[in-house]
Design an enzyme around this catalytic site. Structure first.
Site, PDB file in Angstrom:
ATOM      1  N   LYS A  52      -3.046   5.470  10.473  1.00 44.72           N
ATOM      2  CA  LYS A  52      -2.673   4.855   9.194  1.00 44.72           C
ATOM      3  C   LYS A  52      -1.249   4.335   9.314  1.00 44.72           C
ATOM      4  CE  LYS A  52      -4.184   3.561   5.236  1.00 44.72           C
ATOM      5  NZ  LYS A  52      -5.295   2.606   5.175  1.00 44.72           N
TER       6      LYS A  52
ATOM      7  N   SER B  43      -9.755  -0.459   4.318  1.00 39.04           N
ATOM      8  CA  SER B  43      -9.124   0.539   3.459  1.00 39.04           C
ATOM      9  C   SER B  43      -9.757   0.501   2.063  1.00 39.04           C
ATOM     10  CB  SER B  43      -7.611   0.320   3.415  1.00 39.04           C
ATOM     11  OG  SER B  43      -6.938   1.553   3.295  1.00 39.04           O
TER      12      SER B  43
END
Length: 623
Positions: free
Chosen positions: A206, A411
């Site tokens: 991430k 996402s």
């Protein structure tokens, strides 16, 4: 502003009032002039454009190719266009419709691709691929496709290479750069400023928050980025090579040896492009006009070739009103842009406004299936769940929901897609990035150095938890991290349920890692590879519908907005818009430059508006 008592104060007060009154007067005059021009254009009612026999259809996209153009107030749009501050966009569906109409139109004899004003494609290369597919289909009519450009950027050439003939200006150039993902990193600057950025995340990959924590890209981020970039570049390279009747290895060799090739031609990039098979012929603008005149004849003014631009062509061929056919419907809902909380107009995905579109389709008995066309890097976790919950409700009430991923569905874009009945993606879609983060900057250190301090009392230990001028306590940090980890567990669970996988299986391919559509299909995050048409056809089959029509579900436009749009369209056709733009272009560029910066800063702040400070964003746009 209150009138001051001092002499100097009154002096500057008078200057301010003079500037203020002059500015208001100028804006008023411009508004009145715009209204006069536009109303006159509406009243005069221009004729529809004429498509002459044998015309060339000119596809000349401007700015960025998008699934959905960003909403602008009509008057502001005229002013921004005149001042050169508008970020132009072209709807890929307008281009696709024009190509489809022209294929079977006896009045259109040739398709011309003019790429000079094409800046790129939002989200990746899938929109280029959609256009290339449509152009290949157009060729089955036996009509020729010609591409012309002063120069060719990589994206421009990707589109142009689908033509039968690629022409370029003798002073032009063509260079393939490949693909890159480059970020700007702020850690050292933030350290010098004393700004503490508190980041809470889950996932090895991430990397959306790395610019605030590092001065360089992490090895994990490099590993993930080069993987999906390689997939996208491989598709672009292979497509171009195939269109130009060469091998991928030959194209690789051209790129690798570009410098020696340029030296051999003494820096003549146009000659290099021709000699290596990427451009068929070099022509000046005048020579191109003569070439086209020989091909399709003179226009009515006899100053150029017989042609019609795609916008006028659509006005002539696209039905003004879509009349209901009584058939079953497959509803298509476009979700393009950042995902934010609340309601938004076109170009940004509002949780409430997008859910409203889904609800509109859900409550329509004629709609048998919904196709969500997602083109988003993500955003607010809360808004993403608002949208997904509405999708789940539609499924509970018997509606088939299929997701069609465009350039990006990562996402938050993947969150809203994960529990669909079926997920389609382009091989070059940027997807995955199953992870979550939170970020809160605090400014206590630079304020303290200036002699500014914050203090106070509260009724509980949490009363002053989110005071960004005081910093965050360890308890608050732990609290937020717990919330973020819970959000990640939720993400894993909903993906596992939607994709018929275990949480452990999802976690192995999650961790915030971005994948190409090709890899996502291999890993089970995507069911099938294909475009929007494929997804619509599949949704119809899942809903057991054979005779249907496709309907794009759009925001209901209020009467005032519709009136302004109608006036603008009529005035544009009559030429009055150009006069308004000439007038507004004379307004103060410095004022506009300042206001533009303010607007950008405001957008940055307001778009990150998740009520829980939790974000699902891949930060994976190709710049």
């Amino acid at each position: 502003m209150t009138k001051p008592n001092s002499l100097i104060g009154r002096f500057f007060y008078r200057i301010w009032k003079t500037v203020d009154v002059a500015g208001r007067l100028l804006i008023g005059l411009i508004a009145i002039t715009i209204l006069v021009f536009l109303v006159r254009g509406c009243v005069s009612g221009p004729d529809l454009p004429k498509v002459n026999q044998g015309s060339a259809l000119v596809l000349n996209p401007t700015g960025t190719l998008v699934e959905q153009t960003t909403y602008m107030d009509p008057i502001e749009e005229i002013i921004a266009d005149a001042q050169g501050t508008k970020n132009p966009e072209t709807s890929v569906y307008d281009l696709l419709d024009a190509i489809e109409y022209a294929k079977n139109d006896d009045n259109i004899s040739v398709l011309v691709l003019q790429t000079n004003n094409l800046a790129g494609a939002y989200g990746g290369i899938s929109k280029y691929q959609d256009l290339r597919k449509a152009i290949d289909d157009f060729k089955t009519s036996g009509k020729k496709v010609i591409a012309i450009g002063d120069n060719y950027s990589q994206g421009q050439y990707y589109l142009a290479s689908s033509a039968d003939e690629v022409l370029m200006n003798p002073r032009g150039a063509l260079m393939f750069e490949g693909m890159a993902r480059t970020g700007t990193y702020y850690k050292s600057a933030l350290d010098k400023l004393g700004v503490n950025v508190h980041v809470f995340r889950v996932g090895t990959f991430k990397s959306a928050v790395e610019p605030f924590l590092r001065d360089s890209m992490s090895e994990a981020a490099k590993e993930a980025n080069i993987e999906w970039l390689g997939d996208l570049w491989g598709h672009m390279r292979d497509d171009i090579a195939g269109s130009r009747d060469m091998t991928s290895a030959e194209m690789d060799s051209f790129i690798e040896n570009f410098l020696p090739l340029m030296k051999a031609q003494k820096g003549d990039a146009a000659a290099v492009a021709v000699n290596n098979g990427f451009v068929d012929k070099l022509v000046t603008r005048a020579e191109f006009r003569d070439y086209m005149i020989d091909l399709v004849g003179f226009n009515d003014e006899e100053d150029s070739y017989q042609a019609i631009g795609y916008k006028n062509y659509l006005k002539a061929r696209r039905p003004l009103v879509e009349l209901p056919s009584g058939k079953d419907q497959i509803a298509v809902i476009i979700a393009k842009g950042e995902i934010v909380d609340g309601s938004r107009k076109e170009g940004t995905i509002g949780g409430d406004s997008t859910a409203k579109l889904i609800r509109k389709a859900r409550l329509d008995d004629s709609v048998k299936a919904i196709v969500m066309r997602v083109d988003s890097p993500g955003g607010s976790a809360f808004a993403s769940e608002v949208i997904r919950s509405e999708i789940v409700q539609a499924q509970k009430e018997g509606k088939i929901v299929v997701t069609s991923m465009a350039g990006m569905a990562a996402s938050g874009g993947y969150w809203i897609s994960a529990t669909s009945d079926e997920i389609w993606a382009h091989p070059t879609t940027i997807t995955g990035s199953i992870g979550i983060f939170g970020m809160i900057p605090t400014f206590e250190q630079p304020l303290n150095e200036l002699g500014v301090y914050r203090d106070g009392v509260g009724t509980t230990k949490w009363s002053r938890s989110f005071d960004v001028m005081s910093g965050l306590s360890e308890d608050v940090k732990a609290l937020i991290q717990e919330s973020i980890e819970h959000g990640y567990d939720e993400f894993l669970t909903l993906v596992a349920n939607g994709r018929d996988m275990t949480v452990e299986e999802v976690d192995k391919i999650a961790q915030g890692r971005v994948w190409s559509g090709e890899d996502a299909h291999r890993l089970g995050l995507v069911d099938k590879l294909g475009d929007l048409d494929d997804a619509v056809e599949s949704a119809a089959k899942l809903a057991n519908v054979s005779d249907y029509e496709v309907r794009f579900i759009k925001r209901d436009i209020n009467p005032t907005e519709q009136m302004l749009r109608d006036i603008l369209n009529n005035a544009e056709a009559s030429g009055d818009v150009a006069k308004v733009q000439a007038l507004t272009a004379q307004s103060n560029p410095l004022v506009h430059a300042i206001s533009s910066q303010v607007r950008e800063a405001y957008k940055l702040v307001t778009d990150y508006n998740d009520p829980n400070h939790a974000y699902l964003h891949c930060m994976c746009e190709i710049k």
